[in-house]
Write a protein that holds these residues in place. Structure first.
Motif, PDB file in Angstrom:
ATOM      1  N   THR A   3       0.768  -1.211   0.281  1.00 45.83           N
ATOM      2  CA  THR A   3      -0.055  -0.086  -0.137  1.00 45.83           C
ATOM      3  C   THR A   3       0.857   1.271  -0.130  1.00 45.83           C
ATOM      4  N   THR A   4       0.298   2.434  -0.346  1.00 43.29           N
ATOM      5  CA  THR A   4       0.970   3.538  -0.572  1.00 43.29           C
ATOM      6  C   THR A   4       0.894   3.983   1.111  1.00 43.29           C
ATOM      7  N   LEU A   5       1.947   4.697   1.782  1.00 48.00           N
ATOM      8  CA  LEU A   5       1.784   5.053   3.159  1.00 48.00           C
ATOM      9  C   LEU A   5       2.045   6.510   3.097  1.00 48.00           C
ATOM     10  N   LEU A   6       1.323   7.564   3.649  1.00 50.79           N
ATOM     11  CA  LEU A   6       1.337   8.798   3.915  1.00 50.79           C
ATOM     12  C   LEU A   6       1.157   9.111   5.266  1.00 50.79           C
ATOM     13  N   LEU A   7       2.212   9.771   5.760  1.00 47.46           N
ATOM     14  CA  LEU A   7       2.486  10.025   7.326  1.00 47.46           C
ATOM     15  C   LEU A   7       2.738  11.725   7.453  1.00 47.46           C
ATOM     16  N   GLU A   8       1.907  12.278   8.327  1.00 45.44           N
ATOM     17  CA  GLU A   8       1.764  13.691   8.869  1.00 45.44           C
ATOM     18  C   GLU A   8       1.877  13.750  10.368  1.00 45.44           C
ATOM     19  N   GLU A   9       2.962  13.844  10.775  1.00 41.41           N
ATOM     20  CA  GLU A   9       3.369  13.705  12.108  1.00 41.41           C
ATOM     21  C   GLU A   9       3.256  15.172  12.999  1.00 41.41           C
ATOM     22  N   ASN A  10       2.504  15.030  13.918  1.00 41.24           N
ATOM     23  CA  ASN A  10       2.504  16.165  14.998  1.00 41.24           C
ATOM     24  C   ASN A  10       2.456  15.683  16.485  1.00 41.24           C
ATOM     25  N   HIS A  11       3.435  16.168  16.942  1.00 41.78           N
ATOM     26  CA  HIS A  11       3.580  15.439  18.356  1.00 41.78           C
ATOM     27  C   HIS A  11       3.171  16.512  19.580  1.00 41.78           C
ATOM     28  N   ASP A  12       2.567  17.479  19.213  1.00 41.57           N
ATOM     29  CA  ASP A  12       2.038  18.604  19.956  1.00 41.57           C
ATOM     30  C   ASP A  12       1.094  18.237  20.830  1.00 41.57           C
ATOM     31  N   HIS A 177     -13.531  -7.618  -3.993  1.00 45.35           N
ATOM     32  CA  HIS A 177     -12.851  -7.072  -4.827  1.00 45.35           C
ATOM     33  C   HIS A 177     -11.888  -5.682  -4.620  1.00 45.35           C
ATOM     34  N   HIS A 178     -12.510  -4.811  -3.745  1.00 39.02           N
ATOM     35  CA  HIS A 178     -11.798  -3.478  -3.675  1.00 39.02           C
ATOM     36  C   HIS A 178     -10.991  -3.430  -2.323  1.00 39.02           C
ATOM     37  N   ILE A 179     -11.069  -4.421  -1.446  1.00 38.59           N
ATOM     38  CA  ILE A 179     -10.080  -4.276  -0.324  1.00 38.59           C
ATOM     39  C   ILE A 179      -9.092  -5.016  -0.379  1.00 38.59           C
ATOM     40  N   VAL A 180      -8.275  -4.754  -1.252  1.00 36.93           N
ATOM     41  CA  VAL A 180      -6.971  -5.434  -1.566  1.00 36.93           C
ATOM     42  C   VAL A 180      -5.881  -4.340  -1.568  1.00 36.93           C
ATOM     43  N   SER A 181      -4.486  -4.967  -1.198  1.00 34.80           N
ATOM     44  CA  SER A 181      -3.441  -4.093  -0.802  1.00 34.80           C
ATOM     45  C   SER A 181      -3.345  -2.717  -2.061  1.00 34.80           C
ATOM     46  N   GLU A 182      -3.078  -3.081  -3.269  1.00 32.25           N
ATOM     47  CA  GLU A 182      -2.668  -1.928  -4.057  1.00 32.25           C
ATOM     48  C   GLU A 182      -3.939  -0.984  -4.281  1.00 32.25           C
ATOM     49  N   ASN A 183      -4.978  -1.263  -3.881  1.00 36.29           N
ATOM     50  CA  ASN A 183      -6.090  -0.436  -4.038  1.00 36.29           C
ATOM     51  C   ASN A 183      -6.333   0.503  -2.947  1.00 36.29           C
ATOM     52  N   LEU A 184      -5.454   0.487  -1.681  1.00 36.42           N
ATOM     53  CA  LEU A 184      -5.618   1.222  -0.610  1.00 36.42           C
ATOM     54  C   LEU A 184      -4.610   2.156  -0.303  1.00 36.42           C
ATOM     55  N   ILE A 185      -4.813   3.130   0.017  1.00 36.13           N
ATOM     56  CA  ILE A 185      -3.747   4.308   0.439  1.00 36.13           C
ATOM     57  C   ILE A 185      -3.843   4.362   1.736  1.00 36.13           C
ATOM     58  N   VAL A 186      -3.068   4.178   2.454  1.00 36.71           N
ATOM     59  CA  VAL A 186      -2.754   4.318   4.185  1.00 36.71           C
ATOM     60  C   VAL A 186      -2.581   5.596   4.576  1.00 36.71           C
ATOM     61  N   GLY A 187      -3.036   6.273   5.366  1.00 35.39           N
ATOM     62  CA  GLY A 187      -2.739   7.589   5.777  1.00 35.39           C
ATOM     63  C   GLY A 187      -2.679   7.619   7.586  1.00 35.39           C
ATOM     64  N   ALA A 188      -1.498   8.274   7.932  1.00 36.93           N
ATOM     65  CA  ALA A 188      -1.524   8.427   9.464  1.00 36.93           C
ATOM     66  C   ALA A 188      -1.051   9.932   9.571  1.00 36.93           C
ATOM     67  N   ALA A 189      -1.719  10.369  10.793  1.00 36.61           N
ATOM     68  CA  ALA A 189      -1.476  11.633  11.436  1.00 36.61           C
ATOM     69  C   ALA A 189      -1.444  11.835  12.810  1.00 36.61           C
ATOM     70  N   GLY A 190      -0.753  12.767  13.338  1.00 35.21           N
ATOM     71  CA  GLY A 190      -0.579  12.903  14.739  1.00 35.21           C
ATOM     72  C   GLY A 190       0.652  12.423  15.401  1.00 35.21           C
ATOM     73  N   SER A 191       0.656  12.051  16.532  1.00 36.60           N
ATOM     74  CA  SER A 191       1.549  11.757  17.532  1.00 36.60           C
ATOM     75  C   SER A 191       1.993  10.325  17.258  1.00 36.60           C
ATOM     76  N   LEU A 192       2.588   9.944  15.952  1.00 36.53           N
ATOM     77  CA  LEU A 192       2.991   8.759  15.292  1.00 36.53           C
ATOM     78  C   LEU A 192       4.205   9.102  14.744  1.00 36.53           C
ATOM     79  N   THR A 193       5.142   8.118  14.640  1.00 39.14           N
ATOM     80  CA  THR A 193       6.295   7.971  13.957  1.00 39.14           C
ATOM     81  C   THR A 193       6.338   6.942  12.591  1.00 39.14           C
TER      82      THR A 193
END
Length: 436
Positions: A3-12, A177-193
């Protein structure tokens, strides 16, 4: 996981968010599911994804809700034309058990027969209730008329007829049909590395099936010729809801950005020309706005106004005159400099939080747009020249080929509309508000 992984960190703050987004949403309803030989069913994507939330991993809907409440977490599924978003959010200290619940919903939905029947009844009731919301009706009929038989012409929530055809077999087929690896974009935000996100994904989502992208082609509707007035006839309306518009260029088209600037100048702020002429000078409508849509396929450029019934024809005539002036004469003195400055300065508010930035980046990824577009937006706006705007407007604006959709009482507004000089050769259509 591929999957594609998008990360936006914010540890405030100790807040965390994880989301999975499909490459394609209800636009997939216009195509059969190859693995199940299903026929196209409008509303299927919305039905299947909502059903996932109503029981998963052996937990009932009530049990899921109780577990989320105990964690102080939220879990929601949102379906649009271009994507479905599965999202969980909680405090950092409760995040892993909340993520575990998301993995159940995404990967192990129960697809209960009882919940399926209940959901179908609720969706049918929602469609009935929608007929009481004039703004919802307006966008529904406008989209069907503008996009026709293309995927954007199908409503996300389906129709009365298509909803009756929804069942567990088609929901299960959609999910497989649709919930498969390359059809999903993973996004994470917040207090995560990055490491923490990857560890969570490996622990809780390793069972995600392999599979390629499932996004479907979105063909452009045929070019519209002449002006069409579609009146959605609803009794006893004292106010009219009006959309006047046309197809816009693709988001990836070089003309899109300068046309975006031109549209914002025309009707994108409270001091824009459209608001000044319609509301401030004449008081015909409380609001008047112009919007340029974007997505995986061609969306619309449209003006939205909502005058009283007796002012409907005058307002339509004025907007048509303003649209023609805008298309033929371009921006007025000072409009370009003002709107460029406004857009550059206001961009900071659209990327203010990690959640904002993740939303931006996810939409870019869904539409196969460059990720750097988010950060380079002010610079790109600054580079838009007057000649770029003029060229884009000449290439894209079609004031003689507009679709005018009005939710109103036909017998009240039709005679005055037919008398408007700008609509003398228009194609008038009247349909019942219950017809869709």
């Amino acid at each position: 996981m591929k999957t594609t992984l998008l990360l936006e960190e914010n540890h405030d703050l100790p807040l965390c968010r994880l989301q999975f987004t499909t490459r394609g949403g209800s636009t997939s309803d216009a195509f059969p599911i190859p693995t199940a030989a299903q026929r196209p069913v409008p509303g299927l994507c919305n039905f299947a994804s909502e059903l996932q939330r109503r029981g998963a991993g052996g937990k009932t809907r009530a049990t899921l809700d109780e577990a989320l409440d105990a964690l102080g977490a939220s879990l929601q599924i949102l379906c649009w034309h271009d994507q479905v978003s599965y999202e969980v959010m909680s405090l950092r200290e409760h995040f892993e058990p909340a993520v575990s619940l998301l993995s159940d919903v995404l990967l192990r939905p129960d697809f209960s027969q009882e919940e399926s029947e209940r959901l179908r009844r609720e969706l049918l009731a929602d469609l009935d209730a929608m007929r009481n919301e004039d703004d919802d009706l307006l966008h529904r009929f406008f989209s069907r008329a503008l996009y026709g038989d293309t995927p954007y012409g199908n409503p996300v929530a389906g129709t009365q007829e298509s909803t009756q055809a929804l069942d567990l077999s088609c929901a299960k087929a959609w999910h497989a049909h649709h919930i498969v690896s390359e059809n999903l974009i993973v996004g994470a935000a917040g207090s995560l590395t990055q490491t923490e996100v990857e560890t969570l994904l490996q622990k809780h989502f390793s069972a995600l099936p392999d599979g390629g992208r499932r996004d479907v082609p979105i063909p452009s509707p045929p070019a519209r010729k002449g002006r069409t007035v579609l009146i959605v006839d609803k009794p006893e309306r004292t106010q009219s809801q009006i959309l006047i518009g046309q197809l816009a260029p693709l988001w990836s088209d070089p003309s899109f950005l300068p046309l975006h600037v031109a549209t914002k100048a025309f009707g994108g702020t409270f001091t824009a020309r459209l608001m000044e002429e319609v509301r401030v000078k004449r008081g015909l409508s409380y609001g008047a706005s112009a919007r340029l849509g974007n997505g995986r396929g061609q969306r619309s450029l449209h003006v939205h106004v909502f005058p009283s019934a007796e002012n409907t024809a005058e307002t339509v005539g004025l907007v048509l005159d303003l649209y023609e002036e805008w298309a033929e004469k371009g921006l007025r003195t000072g409009e370009l400099d003002f709107i460029k400055s406004y857009l550059q300065k206001s961009h900071a508010f659209s990327v203010q939080t990690a959640d904002d930035r993740l939303n931006w980046r996810t939409q870019l990824a869904v539409c196969d747009m460059p990720q750097e577009h988010m950060n380079t937006y002010p610079e790109r706006i600054g580079g838009v020249r007057a000649e770029d705007v003029a060229q884009a407007m000449r290439a894209c604006l079609r004031p003689d080929d507009l679709l005018i959709t009005i939710v109103a009482t036909a017998e009240t507004v039709l005679p005055a509309l037919q008398a408007l000089p700008g609509l003398s050769g228009a194609n008038f259509q009247v349909v019942s508000y219950k017809s869709y």
